[in-house]
Design a protein around this motif. Structure first.
Motif, PDB file in Angstrom:
ATOM      1  N   ALA A  58       1.021  37.770  22.732  1.00  0.00           N
ATOM      2  CA  ALA A  58       2.386  38.192  22.379  1.00  0.00           C
ATOM      3  C   ALA A  58       2.998  39.043  23.491  1.00  0.00           C
ATOM      4  O   ALA A  58       4.183  38.892  23.823  1.00  0.00           O
ATOM      5  CB  ALA A  58       2.376  38.954  21.058  1.00  0.00           C
ATOM      6  N   ALA A  59       2.200  39.933  24.077  1.00  0.00           N
ATOM      7  CA  ALA A  59       2.704  40.763  25.180  1.00  0.00           C
ATOM      8  C   ALA A  59       3.069  39.900  26.377  1.00  0.00           C
ATOM      9  O   ALA A  59       4.086  40.134  27.047  1.00  0.00           O
ATOM     10  CB  ALA A  59       1.652  41.802  25.567  1.00  0.00           C
ATOM     11  N   ALA A  60       2.238  38.884  26.650  1.00  0.00           N
ATOM     12  CA  ALA A  60       2.532  37.989  27.769  1.00  0.00           C
ATOM     13  C   ALA A  60       3.806  37.198  27.516  1.00  0.00           C
ATOM     14  O   ALA A  60       4.640  37.035  28.412  1.00  0.00           O
ATOM     15  CB  ALA A  60       1.354  37.045  27.998  1.00  0.00           C
ATOM     16  N   GLU A  61       3.977  36.702  26.305  1.00  0.00           N
ATOM     17  CA  GLU A  61       5.189  35.934  25.972  1.00  0.00           C
ATOM     18  C   GLU A  61       6.430  36.800  26.103  1.00  0.00           C
ATOM     19  O   GLU A  61       7.464  36.351  26.632  1.00  0.00           O
ATOM     20  CB  GLU A  61       5.061  35.377  24.561  1.00  0.00           C
ATOM     21  N   ALA A  62       6.363  38.042  25.627  1.00  0.00           N
ATOM     22  CA  ALA A  62       7.519  38.941  25.718  1.00  0.00           C
ATOM     23  C   ALA A  62       7.860  39.241  27.172  1.00  0.00           C
ATOM     24  O   ALA A  62       9.036  39.249  27.560  1.00  0.00           O
ATOM     25  CB  ALA A  62       7.224  40.236  24.962  1.00  0.00           C
ATOM     26  N   TYR A  63       6.842  39.467  27.984  1.00  0.00           N
ATOM     27  CA  TYR A  63       7.089  39.749  29.404  1.00  0.00           C
ATOM     28  C   TYR A  63       7.715  38.548  30.094  1.00  0.00           C
ATOM     29  O   TYR A  63       8.710  38.684  30.821  1.00  0.00           O
ATOM     30  CB  TYR A  63       5.775  40.120  30.085  1.00  0.00           C
ATOM     31  N   LEU A  64       7.162  37.369  29.878  1.00  0.00           N
ATOM     32  CA  LEU A  64       7.660  36.181  30.565  1.00  0.00           C
ATOM     33  C   LEU A  64       9.071  35.805  30.107  1.00  0.00           C
ATOM     34  O   LEU A  64       9.832  35.210  30.867  1.00  0.00           O
ATOM     35  CB  LEU A  64       6.702  35.011  30.341  1.00  0.00           C
ATOM     36  N   ALA A  65       9.412  36.176  28.875  1.00  0.00           N
ATOM     37  CA  ALA A  65      10.764  35.911  28.380  1.00  0.00           C
ATOM     38  C   ALA A  65      11.794  36.864  28.984  1.00  0.00           C
ATOM     39  O   ALA A  65      12.992  36.557  29.013  1.00  0.00           O
ATOM     40  CB  ALA A  65      10.796  36.019  26.860  1.00  0.00           C
ATOM     41  N   SER A  66      11.334  38.003  29.491  1.00  0.00           N
ATOM     42  CA  SER A  66      12.267  39.024  29.978  1.00  0.00           C
ATOM     43  C   SER A  66      12.370  39.080  31.497  1.00  0.00           C
ATOM     44  O   SER A  66      13.255  39.753  32.028  1.00  0.00           O
ATOM     45  CB  SER A  66      11.843  40.405  29.457  1.00  0.00           C
ATOM     46  N   VAL A  67      11.467  38.396  32.198  1.00  0.00           N
ATOM     47  CA  VAL A  67      11.431  38.478  33.655  1.00  0.00           C
ATOM     48  C   VAL A  67      11.610  37.085  34.254  1.00  0.00           C
ATOM     49  O   VAL A  67      10.973  36.119  33.812  1.00  0.00           O
ATOM     50  CB  VAL A  67      10.085  39.082  34.128  1.00  0.00           C
TER      51      VAL A  67
END
Length: 300
Positions: A58-67
């Motif tokens: 989930a942390a990886a998905e959130a990061y990749l969605a924001s950068v």
């Protein structure tokens, strides 16, 4: 070409650095380990990068969605870990439709040109599988190739005792292969490149080629190797001395803090009053308490 960057590992050797972050999302300069690899893949011409997720997905998905990265990153959760080679089945349809499949471990720190050399050697050889090979002083922690008198691989042995303190050619964690090899990967158990797929192919005398790489290579599987890579990204500094600092825009460093040598302070990190940091990495969200001294370390 389709490229899969392996991002599912738990990074147990890097704990506590990976207690809150998956290993590929650890910072590396203004980007991350994953972001740096995506940038290197982008120069090879694919339209996107694939990335499997598991640990802190989930942390990886959130990061990749924001950068925004150099290429779009398509992620998919691997609910049941299947090993590095087995992970290809997470994107089976996408990889099977490609002409060439590039698989890169998500914890590599590579000099520019390494992946291009791997792809070039694969296209020239016409092999079923081409492996990035690097030479190390002690092969006992890696998968070590046995070579014939013409330098061709005849076997791959995982962490052999005989390679301790011995200069060895090892598997460098990046692979270029024909998509037909996906048919060999079992769906019901863990399947590795080094422990399974490569030895099986070599035992059958299949066409496996090595792409020797003499430039920068590091497996960021330990805290020390990760810290070394982060500080080496601060190119204005040198290993023998000289100050070079990176402080992320969202980090807070108290004016009385003293930073010497090479220091990386990541997003949302806080360095309080009177702190002294030397050749140190401060991870995202970490706090260095007031009047603390840290030298040659990582703060999580």
């Amino acid at each position: 070409m389709e490229c899969l960057i392996l991002g599912a590992g738990a990074g147990t050797r890097l704990m506590p650095l990976t207690d809150r972050l998956p290993k590929p999302l650890l910072p590396l300069g203004p980007t991350t380990i994953l972001g740096r690899l995506v940038g290197q893949v982008a120069s090879l011409g694919p339209d996107r990068v694939l990335c499997n997720l598991h640990h802190h997905a989930a942390a990886a998905e959130a990061y990749l969605a924001s950068v925004e990265h150099a290429l779009p990153v398509l992620t998919r959760r691997e609910e049941r870990l299947r090993g590095p080679a087995g992970s290809m089945l997470t994107f089976q349809d996408e990889l099977a439709a490609a002409d060439t499949v590039l698989v890169v471990s998500g914890d590599l720190y590579l000099g520019d040109g390494a992946l291009g050399e791997l792809v070039r050697r694969h296209e020239e050889s016409g092999s079923e599988l081409t492996v990035l090979a690097v030479e190390v002083d002690d092969g006992s922690r890696f998968g070590v190739f046995r070579l014939d008198d013409r330098g061709r691989p005849t076997a791959l042995e995982e962490k052999p005792a005989w390679a301790a303190g011995r200069r060895s050619w090892i598997s460098g964690g990046a692979y270029c292969l024909r998509p037909e090899l996906l048919k060999r990967v079992p769906n019901d158990r863990i399947h590795d490149f080094g422990a399974d797929l490569i030895p099986e192919l070599l035992a059958e005398r299949a066409d496996v080629t090595l792409a020797p790489w003499l430039g920068r290579w590091d497996d960021l599987g330990t805290i020390e190797s990760y810290r070394r890579a982060v500080l080496d990204e601060l190119v204005s500094g040198t290993p023998g001395g000289g100050d070079a600092h990176y402080v992320a825009p969202t980090a807070r460093v108290h004016p009385s803090a003293r930073l010497t040598g090479r220091v990386h302070v990541a997003d949302r990190a806080v360095v309080e009053a009177g702190v002294r940091l030397h050749d140190t990495v401060v991870l995202p969200g970490a706090t260095v308490p007031a009047h603390t001294t840290v030298a040659d370390g990582c703060v999580a």
